[in-house]
Structures are given as C-alpha cells and as structure tokens.
Design a protein around this motif. Structure first.
Motif, PDB file in Angstrom:
ATOM      1  N   VAL A   1       0.508  -1.315  -0.161  1.00  0.00           N
ATOM      2  CA  VAL A   1       0.142   0.291   0.313  1.00  0.00           C
ATOM      3  C   VAL A   1       1.057   1.270  -0.321  1.00  0.00           C
ATOM      4  O   VAL A   1       1.929   1.647   0.909  1.00  0.00           O
TER       5      VAL A   1
ATOM      6  N   THR B   1      -1.033   4.731  -0.955  1.00  0.00           N
ATOM      7  CA  THR B   1      -1.340   5.612  -0.009  1.00  0.00           C
ATOM      8  C   THR B   1      -3.014   4.900   0.502  1.00  0.00           C
ATOM      9  O   THR B   1      -3.439   3.966  -0.704  1.00  0.00           O
ATOM     10  N   LYS B   2      -3.695   5.847   1.613  1.00  0.00           N
ATOM     11  CA  LYS B   2      -5.358   4.644   1.361  1.00  0.00           C
ATOM     12  C   LYS B   2      -6.253   6.253   1.627  1.00  0.00           C
ATOM     13  O   LYS B   2      -5.488   7.606   2.325  1.00  0.00           O
ATOM     14  N   ARG B   3      -6.973   6.450   0.502  1.00  0.00           N
ATOM     15  CA  ARG B   3      -7.552   8.086   0.878  1.00  0.00           C
ATOM     16  C   ARG B   3      -8.863   7.723   0.723  1.00  0.00           C
ATOM     17  O   ARG B   3      -9.571   6.237   0.184  1.00  0.00           O
TER      18      ARG B   3
ATOM     19  N   ALA C   1     -13.057   3.527  -0.437  1.00  0.00           N
ATOM     20  CA  ALA C   1     -11.994   3.996   0.522  1.00  0.00           C
ATOM     21  C   ALA C   1     -11.111   3.655  -1.227  1.00  0.00           C
ATOM     22  O   ALA C   1     -11.543   2.919  -2.066  1.00  0.00           O
TER      23      ALA C   1
ATOM     24  N   ILE D   1      -7.222   3.370  -2.789  1.00  0.00           N
ATOM     25  CA  ILE D   1      -6.248   2.257  -1.767  1.00  0.00           C
ATOM     26  C   ILE D   1      -5.504   2.190  -3.347  1.00  0.00           C
ATOM     27  O   ILE D   1      -5.302   1.896  -4.750  1.00  0.00           O
TER      28      ILE D   1
ATOM     29  N   ILE E   1      -2.359   0.975  -4.448  1.00  0.00           N
ATOM     30  CA  ILE E   1      -1.108  -0.569  -4.680  1.00  0.00           C
ATOM     31  C   ILE E   1      -0.088  -0.266  -5.311  1.00  0.00           C
ATOM     32  O   ILE E   1      -0.047  -0.186  -6.852  1.00  0.00           O
TER      33      ILE E   1
ATOM     34  N   GLN F   1      -5.148   1.267  -8.141  1.00  0.00           N
ATOM     35  CA  GLN F   1      -6.088   2.226  -7.835  1.00  0.00           C
ATOM     36  C   GLN F   1      -7.413   0.612  -7.323  1.00  0.00           C
ATOM     37  O   GLN F   1      -7.551   0.786  -8.394  1.00  0.00           O
TER      38      GLN F   1
ATOM     39  N   LEU G   1     -10.425  -3.044   6.777  1.00  0.00           N
ATOM     40  CA  LEU G   1      -9.877  -1.706   5.988  1.00  0.00           C
ATOM     41  C   LEU G   1      -8.843  -1.192   6.669  1.00  0.00           C
ATOM     42  O   LEU G   1      -7.688  -0.590   6.646  1.00  0.00           O
TER      43      LEU G   1
ATOM     44  N   VAL H   1      -5.372  -1.674   6.448  1.00  0.00           N
ATOM     45  CA  VAL H   1      -4.692  -1.502   5.713  1.00  0.00           C
ATOM     46  C   VAL H   1      -4.317   0.554   5.788  1.00  0.00           C
ATOM     47  O   VAL H   1      -4.582   1.249   5.366  1.00  0.00           O
ATOM     48  N   THR H   2      -2.842   0.109   5.303  1.00  0.00           N
ATOM     49  CA  THR H   2      -2.414   1.539   6.281  1.00  0.00           C
ATOM     50  C   THR H   2      -1.054   1.583   5.077  1.00  0.00           C
ATOM     51  O   THR H   2      -0.485   0.264   4.828  1.00  0.00           O
ATOM     52  N   THR H   3      -0.371   2.627   5.323  1.00  0.00           N
ATOM     53  CA  THR H   3       1.193   2.626   4.105  1.00  0.00           C
ATOM     54  C   THR H   3       2.051   1.590   4.198  1.00  0.00           C
ATOM     55  O   THR H   3       2.415   1.338   5.623  1.00  0.00           O
TER      56      THR H   3
END
Ligand code: ATP
Ligand code: MN
Length: 481
Positions: A26, A28-30, A36, A38, A40, A50, A63, A66-68
């Motif tokens: 990952v 980024t996640k926004r 969401a 993500i 990858i 994405q 979810l 799911v972090t950087t």
C-alpha cells in the motif's frame, strides 16, 4: 479465485470486466465514509493500481489494517477508471491483509524523504518510487550489457573474485584470510605466516578482472567480464564505492582506435537502450532531478535534463583528444592562469585531477571526451608503449558530472618490453609468470577497457551520489545491510 496479475501486465493489457487479483504494498489510502481508494504498488512498474473499496462491502476491521507499507491482496472486477490519473481501477470484492505495517513504526510515509535518510533504511528504500525506478533501470542496463556483447559474438568470462596476484595496481585491496586474527602462525621475522593460510599464500579480493580477461581473449578472441570488484580506497566521494561492478571487455587484434570505437559504440548503445526500454522510469527520474535542481544555485544546475543528456550521447560523437593536446588546453585556460585550479598544471607529465577532467568535458568541449596517449609514468605497467618512448596507448572516457567512466588501453603484447617494464616498476616477476607466458606463447596485439557499472548508472538515472544507484552500498564505515 483469480490468479495474481502483475500491475505492469494489467496496465498494458487491461481485461475490463474480468475478475482480477493483485498483490502488492500500500502506498496510500484515502477516501470518505462510503468508499476507500487504495494505491497499490507491486514493483513491476512505477505505476500504482487504484483499488476502490465500497465500505458497505468490505470488512471495516480489515480495512483499518490497510495502511501505508502494508502488504495486501485484492480481488475484484477491473473497470475503466472514473477519475483522472489512471486508466483502470479495481472494484474490491475481496480484501486480505498479508502483512501489516504499524503506522506508528513504519518509517516510509507518503511524503518526500531525503536520500540521506533513505540510505539509513536501505532495507526499505526499494519501496520508494525513486529506488523502484533506479532498480528497474539497473536491471535493464545489466541485460543491455549482456545483449550488446552477445550480439557481437563476445563471450562472458567469469574471472576470479579471490586473487593471488597483488600486481594489478588499481587500488588498495581487501585481504582474504582464514588465519586467526589474534594469534596467527608467525614466521621467523615475527610476521603472519601466510604459507599456512587457506590458499598457501596471501590472497585478496580482486580490484579488476582484466589480467585474467586477457588470458581469455588469447583463446576466444573477444570476451567480457561483468563482476564485482573491491577497492579499499578511503576516498569518501560521490563516485567511489568499496564494492562495485565492472564490465571489462578484452579483444584480440584490436588496436587503441578499435578500442575507442567499441567503447563509444557501447556507451551510445546503453543510452539508447535506456531510452527505448525504460522511458516511464526515466520520465519519473527526469522530473525528480528537475525538482531537486530547483533548490540549487543556477551555476550548479545541469544545462541539459536527464533525458536530453541521454539523447545528446546518442546523437553526438565523443571528442578525442591526446593527453598532450589536453595539457596545452589546460595550461592556456583562464582557470589555470588565474590559479583557480587546486592543482595548477605546470608541465607535461602532470596527472590529471578530476577538476581538470571536468573542465575539459563540462566547460571546454561540452561533450564526452576520450583522452588518449598518456605519459607512461602515470599509467599501469601493462599498457602498450608508443614509439616516442614517453607515452602509452591508454584511453580514458570522461563524462559530464561524473569524470572518468571508462579506463582502458591497448595492452603491451611484446614479451621483452613487458618484462622490462615489470622490472622497472618493481613488480615481483614470480607473481606474474602466467601473465608473461601469454606473451611468450602465441602473443597477439590486443586491447580492452573497464566500465564502472555504477558510474554508468549515475549517468543513466541522473542520481548524483553513487550510493543511490546500487541496492546496498559499501563505503568506508558502511556495510550494514
Ligand atoms: P578514478 O580515478 O575515478 O578512481 P580509476 O582510474 O581508479 O578511477 P580504473 O582503475 O581505470 O579507475 O577502473 C575502471 C573503471 O571503474 C573506472 O573508469 C570507473 O568507471 C570505475 N571505478 C573505479 N573505481 C571505482 C570505485 N571506487 N567505485 C565505483 N567505480 C569505480
Ligand atoms: Mn581510483
């Protein structure tokens, strides 16, 4: 369950509407409370995929993980992207976290990190865009080196990494021994007795594969080596490593001109190969270098961008200048007259420092320069002596921003001349008996050169420090990873 597809493949050949699985890390996640996004990356390309996760369909607890930096596996339908910035995206129907990365601890956050900081985390830096790009280009260049020589009918020769000859003279060596460092067996004068060492005498890590490469050329005609070399030089510069990779072709029946022609063709080929095969990574590195230069003083900025420099090499001949002509240019330069060089050029015979090399390439000729026919006293014993009795058939190729990228020569093939030179330079003849024998049995005119692979990588990637073009740099005080 769908089989895994690499992101590179999926972007080249998107199967819209088909269930697809992607695995990666990952970036980024926004998003918001409904959805969401993500990003990858799996390293196959600079581009991220994405993944779009509808919060009503995916487990919220999963979810959260799911972090950087986390490693995830996502499955779902590939669709044409609504947003700008990507052509396709994946609608997540199944999300799995393969490896968490605690955001409190994970050092790589989605922001700019300095290259110095990234060197301290060399185990993680391949996960950045910059190092991903550098490492992919590095692979492409390795492949291009082999392709160039293979297409020309050269044979790759593995020369030894542990060497018993200390006569190569290219730099300080690292000793290889299995003797007890505290209590080694001693000989009569109290020194360590290397006759009891693993190989029965002193051995070191090689500084060059050339001498053995020549043995190969005297049988196969055209060979090249591509191996690690080691120099215990305590020069903490942005262009020296203690462990680096070198490409050393060695060709029977080549004179110095043939040697220069091959070296120039080789460098041109490599620049063209990078442009043809790595353009996405090069575009990224080009932008990154321009960005970096914005913070530099006007006079420190490059006149050409990275991609322009690569094209320049492809489109222009290198300037060939004899050492004697170069000394005249340097002596008559304003830099020299106004004593702006640290080392003032007084007379013929002076060794050129990198400030002189850079002046010739960057200020005077403004293109790559091949310097040839150097004074014999500043060059190695194996170089072919010219009829003038003063110079040898050496050539160095100098590149902008780098200085020496290639060093080579026509080799001394005459037995008596070589033997006399070995004595003149106090090289122990007994350690060179096998090298001398090639001149005794079926000797032939021949030539070769050495290209430092990481110096090439500096040129091709636009990175400024040699520590940033090799995965795990070895420099004085650094061998951690
Ligand atoms: P320099 O003057 O830059 O130290 P050199 O004269 O010692 O170079 P050679 O012995 O001719 O270099 O080695 C052949 C090539 O290997 C050089 O042209 C350069 O590209 C590369 N090279 C030499 N030393 C290093 C090093 N410590 N780290 C990385 N590359 C190197
Ligand atoms: Mn050196």
């Amino acid at each position: 369950m769908a089989k895994r597809t690499k992101i590179k493949e999926l972007l080249i050949n998107p199967k819209i509407g088909v269930e697809t699985n992607v695995k990666g890390w990952v970036r980024t996640k926004r998003g918001n409370k409904n959805v969401a996004f993500i990003a990858i990356n799996d390293g196959s390309t600079i581009h991220n995929l994405q993944a779009v996760a509808d919060l009503s369909k995916v487990n919220e607890d999963i979810l959260k993980l799911v972090t950087t930096g986390a490693c995830i596996s996502v499955t779902g339908q590939l669709v044409a992207s609504q947003g700008s910035g990507q052509s396709v995206e994946l609608l997540v129907s199944d999300l799995e976290v393969l490896g968490e990365a605690n955001p409190e601890e994970y050092p790589l956050q989605p922001k700019k990190h300095s290259l110095e900081f990234l060197r301290e985390i060399a185990h993680l830096r391949p996960r950045t865009n910059t190092f991903g790009a550098v490492l992919r280009v590095r692979h492409a260049m390795i492949f291009a080196v082999h392709k160039f020589f293979n297409d020309k009918g050269f044979f790759n020769l593995h020369t030894p990494i542990i060497t018993g000859s200390d006569a190569e003279g290219a730099g300080e060596m690292f000793r290889v021994t299995t003797l007890d460092p505290v209590n080694p067996p001693k000989n009569q004068d109290g020194k360590a007795d290397f006759s009891q060492d693993f190989f029965g005498h002193e051995t070191n890590l090689t500084v060059s594969g050339q001498l053995e490469g020549e043995l190969g050329a005297m049988a196969l005609s055209d060979i090249y080596t591509f191996g690690p070399t080691f120099r215990a030089e305590n020069s903490n510069t942005s262009r020296h490593l203690a462990e680096f990779w070198m490409i050393e072709p060695e060709m029977a029946f080549y004179d110095l001109d043939d040697n220069m022609d091959l070296a120039e063709e080789f460098l041109t080929y490599l620049a063209q190969y990078a442009l043809d095969n790595c353009i996405e990574d090069l575009n990224f590195l080009n932008e990154r270098a321009l960005e970096e230069e914005k913070n530099m003083k006007q006079e420190e900025r490059s006149e050409l961008s990275l991609i322009e420099r690569l094209k320049f090499i492809v489109d222009n001949d290198f300037q060939r200048v004899s050492y004697t002509e170069a000394i005249e240019i340097l002596r008559n330069s304003n830099q020299n007259k106004k004593k702006k060089f640290k080392y003032i050029i007084e007379s013929w015979g002076a060794d050129l420092q990198s400030e002189h090399e850079r002046f010739l390439v960057e200020s005077h000729f403004k293109k790559p320069v091949i310097l040839y026919n150097y004074p014999k006293n500043i060059k190695a014993f194996y170089m072919r002596q010219n009829e003038d009795g003063k110079t040898v058939r050496a050539m160095d190729i100098l590149f902008p921003g780098i200085g020496e990228i290639i060093g080579g020569s026509q080799r001394e093939e005459r037995y008596d001349v070589l033997k006399a030179r070995i004595h003149e330079m106090d090289i122990p003849e007994e350690s060179m008996w096998w090298y001398l024998e090639t001149r005794k049995f079926g000797t032939a005119p021949h030539s070769g050169f050495g290209l430092g692979f990481e110096r090439l990588m500096i040129f091709v990637t636009g990175m400024k420090n040699i520590r940033d073009v090799i995965p795990f740099p070895r420099t004085p005080g650094n061998a951690e990873f």
